[in-house]
Design an enzyme around this catalytic site. Structure first.
Site, PDB file in Angstrom:
ATOM      1  N   ASP A   1       1.782  -2.076   1.910  1.00 16.60           N
ATOM      2  CA  ASP A   1       2.721  -2.592   2.905  1.00 16.60           C
ATOM      3  C   ASP A   1       2.061  -2.364   4.253  1.00 16.60           C
ATOM      4  O   ASP A   1       2.099  -1.250   4.783  1.00 16.60           O
ATOM      5  CB  ASP A   1       4.058  -1.860   2.814  1.00 16.60           C
ATOM      6  CG  ASP A   1       5.053  -2.349   3.854  1.00 16.60           C
ATOM      7  OD1 ASP A   1       5.071  -3.565   4.135  1.00 16.60           O
ATOM      8  OD2 ASP A   1       5.801  -1.513   4.399  1.00 16.60           O
TER       9      ASP A   1
ATOM     10  N   GLU B   1       1.440  -7.418   1.060  1.00 18.26           N
ATOM     11  CA  GLU B   1       2.476  -8.301   1.601  1.00 18.26           C
ATOM     12  C   GLU B   1       1.852  -9.315   2.546  1.00 18.26           C
ATOM     13  O   GLU B   1       0.964  -8.982   3.332  1.00 18.26           O
ATOM     14  CB  GLU B   1       3.522  -7.455   2.345  1.00 18.26           C
ATOM     15  CG  GLU B   1       4.735  -8.253   2.781  1.00 18.26           C
ATOM     16  CD  GLU B   1       5.792  -7.360   3.381  1.00 18.26           C
ATOM     17  OE1 GLU B   1       6.603  -6.810   2.613  1.00 18.26           O
ATOM     18  OE2 GLU B   1       5.794  -7.207   4.603  1.00 18.26           O
TER      19      GLU B   1
ATOM     20  N   ASP C   1       8.156   2.937   3.727  1.00 20.94           N
ATOM     21  CA  ASP C   1       6.932   2.128   3.671  1.00 20.94           C
ATOM     22  C   ASP C   1       6.231   2.275   2.323  1.00 20.94           C
ATOM     23  O   ASP C   1       5.683   1.311   1.790  1.00 20.94           O
ATOM     24  CB  ASP C   1       5.984   2.509   4.815  1.00 20.94           C
ATOM     25  CG  ASP C   1       6.616   2.246   6.173  1.00 20.94           C
ATOM     26  OD1 ASP C   1       6.771   1.073   6.532  1.00 20.94           O
ATOM     27  OD2 ASP C   1       6.961   3.227   6.865  1.00 20.94           O
TER      28      ASP C   1
END
Length: 173
Positions: free
Chosen positions: A8, A67, A139
């Site tokens: 992430d 991502e 996160d």
């Protein structure tokens, strides 16, 4: 069996999560955050690159999932996020890992059942899916969710590609 590293990305905090997939079973291997407590962007990018490289060396993943960039209201933030993603991707590519990218909505949909899920919902579902004793940091939970999404999508793609009837019906997504 495959080991998947989920990332992430963020220019200040980059979450990571590592899981093992054995058939349909997912096993938690590790997670955490790379924190870049420096005001200079080039130094933050160096820290992200070095941190991701170290995680890859430590866990020896087979796949790297990250991502995708989304359009933020603030163009400067989106550019920094893109550069953080780039630093992480270069670390993976330099260590010969195949890179897979997933949209945030797709990750939320896969893990929680809704593309509009809140961070707390993602944390809760990651905890349940991986049978963790507590919610991971936000996160790190997002990174684990990205890794879980890769497992789910790659498993579905494999199942469809092995079934000619499903391919003939156009169900390959």
């Amino acid at each position: 069996m495959a080991i998947i590293l989920g990332i992430d990305p963020g220019s200040r905090i980059t979450g990571y999560g590592v899981i093992r997939q054995t058939g349909r079973q997912l096993t938690y291997l590790g997670s955490g955050c790379i924190r870049t407590n420096t005001p200079e962007l080039p130094e933050r990018l160096r820290l992200i690159y070095a941190g991701v490289s170290e995680i890859i060396t430590q866990f020896s993943p087979d796949y790297f999932a990250i991502e995708q960039v989304f359009m933020a209201k603030n163009a400067d933030s989106a550019l920094k996020l893109g550069q953080a993603r780039g630093a992480a991707i270069v670390a993976a590519v330099n260590l010969a890992l195949p890179v897979f990218e997933y949209a945030a909505r797709q990750v939320k949909q896969t893990v929680t059942g809704t593309g509009a899920a809140e961070k707390s919902q993602v944390q809760h579902m990651v905890r349940n899916l991986l049978k963790l004793p507590a919610n991971p940091q936000a996160d790190a939970a997002d990174a684990l969710a990205i890794a879980i999404t890769h497992c789910h999508i790659s498993q579905n793609s494999l199942r469809v590609s092995e079934n000619p009837l499903l391919m003939a019906r156009g169900r390959l997504r």
